[in-house]
Scaffold this active site. Structure first.
Site: not given
Lengths: 202, 215
Positions: A107, A110-112
């Protein structure tokens, strides 16, 4: 406040440990957060929801061709058969590694990450380094992780920019076809399900 | 808009701690996550707004991961009127727990609840699987999930997901505005030109119809 563009968070202590404590105190005092719920949330992601879930999904796919077919056509429903569903796993897609394709997930914005099957993402997945490099130099990143690609394999990188969450179905290791699901699950690391390791490898 | 969060393709060093299996390295990391989840359950914002709050942090590039989560949370709490600036900096009068608060007994059910982002309303899908599409020449201002590295590039629609909540409006509390969502695949050569490691490798993104133009 046209000349004072401070952000509200700057009013909190800057030391992160003190800041967490201050935020907790404010939210609990204001009656917005139940402190027991905080402990329950931490316990849930520390102990209940983690990569052991995803490993069971992969093991079942290896052991059960009908389940694998369902997993590849409607991953959310197939994963829910094992009781794994919910937050950050609402729209699952499973991508299968083969002799022709090696998949990896990132991702960049962000940090999906697919929480119901893998839990909270590890620090490296959330690092600037991985987010920056995975899309431009995936082969260099894979080499850094110790993944040796087959000459026949093309790399496919899945950058999770929406609410679709990706799980890699690794190739089943040679010689593991007689094992039961429990033993197969032990061959599946978290990184193998992100695509930065092979199943059966340390 | 600096898009400090839009990291794809930037030069960077080695990936750290690749075999790390520790879920929370510090108790405050766990606390930062739990405070975000518990506060989010109050329903005063949505997931897109929480991402937007973090992206907009002036110190995005220097704050650590969970520092961003705490700073974004504090800003949202004030923006949405749940906490005042005076309360952030001083003592807070004690209040009864609101009925909206997430209770410990409900945590597991809440985290396992199926809350899809698909919606029945919104425009008809304009593209089919296999169609070539071109992305917008640059990400839109505000919260836009088109990464800069894939702006102005031609790709192929490989999956169609139906209509999903549109983050660009949802992040600003301007409505869910559902839009068709597709997975679009780009070749490495298309994105990186001569710098591609292997021109035939593929990179996919999940992109909403307003980010795409027909070819």
């Amino acid at each position: 406040m046209p000349h004072d563009h401070h952000e509200p968070h700057s009013l909190l202590p800057s030391d992160p440990e003190l800041r967490a404590r201050a935020l907790e105190t404010i939210l609990v005092q204001k009656g917005l957060v139940d402190p027991a719920a905080l402990s329950a949330l931490i316990d849930t992601y520390q102990n209940d929801i983690g990569p052991q879930n995803g490993a069971r999904v992969v093991a079942r796919a290896w052991a059960n061709p009908a389940f694998k077919a369902r997993l590849l056509s409607d991953a959310t429903a197939a994963i829910a058969e094992l009781g794994f569903a919910g937050r950050q796993g609402e729209h699952m897609v499973v991508v299968e590694n083969t002799a022709a394709v090696h998949n990896m997930v990132v991702c960049t914005l962000c940090s999906c990450y697919p929480w119901p099957v893998l839990g909270i993402p590890p620090a490296w997945y959330k690092s600037d380094e991985y987010r920056s490099r995975a899309v431009k130099e995936p082969r260099a990143v894979l080499a850094e992780f110790g993944v040796a690609l087959l000459g026949s394999q093309k790399v496919r990188v899945w950058d999770s920019s929406a609410e679709v969450r990706y799980l890699v179905l690794p190739m089943q290791p040679e010689g593991s076809h007689e094992l039961d699901e429990g033993a197969l699950a032990n061959l599946v690391s978290r990184n193998a399900m992100i695509g930065t390791a092979l199943a059966g490898a340390e | 808009m600096t898009r400090a969060h839009d990291l794809g393709g930037r030069p960077a060093g080695p990936v750290p701690d690749k075999d790390d299996t520790v879920v929370f390295h510090d108790s405050w990391h766990a606390k930062a996550l739990a405070l975000n989840l518990a506060s989010g359950a109050l329903g005063a914002w949505n997931i897109d707004a929480s991402r937007f709050a973090r992206e907009q942090l002036k110190d995005y590039a220097t704050l650590s991961y969970y520092e961003k989560w705490m700073a974004g949370l504090a800003n949202l709490l004030v923006e949405r009127g749940l906490v005042t600036e005076a309360e952030l900096s001083g003592d807070v009068p004690q209040s009864q727990l609101t009925p909206k608060a997430l209770r410990a007994a409900d945590v597991s059910a809440a985290m396992h609840k199926f809350m899809p982002y698909t919606r029945k309303n919104g425009p008809t899908a304009q593209f089919q699987m296999g169609d070539k599409v071109r992305t917008l020449s640059a990400p839109q201002a505000g919260h836009c999930r088109l990464p800069a590295y894939a702006a102005g590039r031609v790709g192929t629609v490989i999956l169609s997901h139906g209509n999903h909540v549109f983050p660009d409006t949802n992040a600003r509390f301007q409505g869910e505005n559902p839009q068709p969502l597709y997975t679009v695949e780009f070749t490495a050569a298309t994105l990186w030109g001569a710098a591609a490691e292997n021109p035939d490798d593929a990179i996919s993104l999940d992109l909403w119809q307003p980010y795409l133009e027909p070819l």
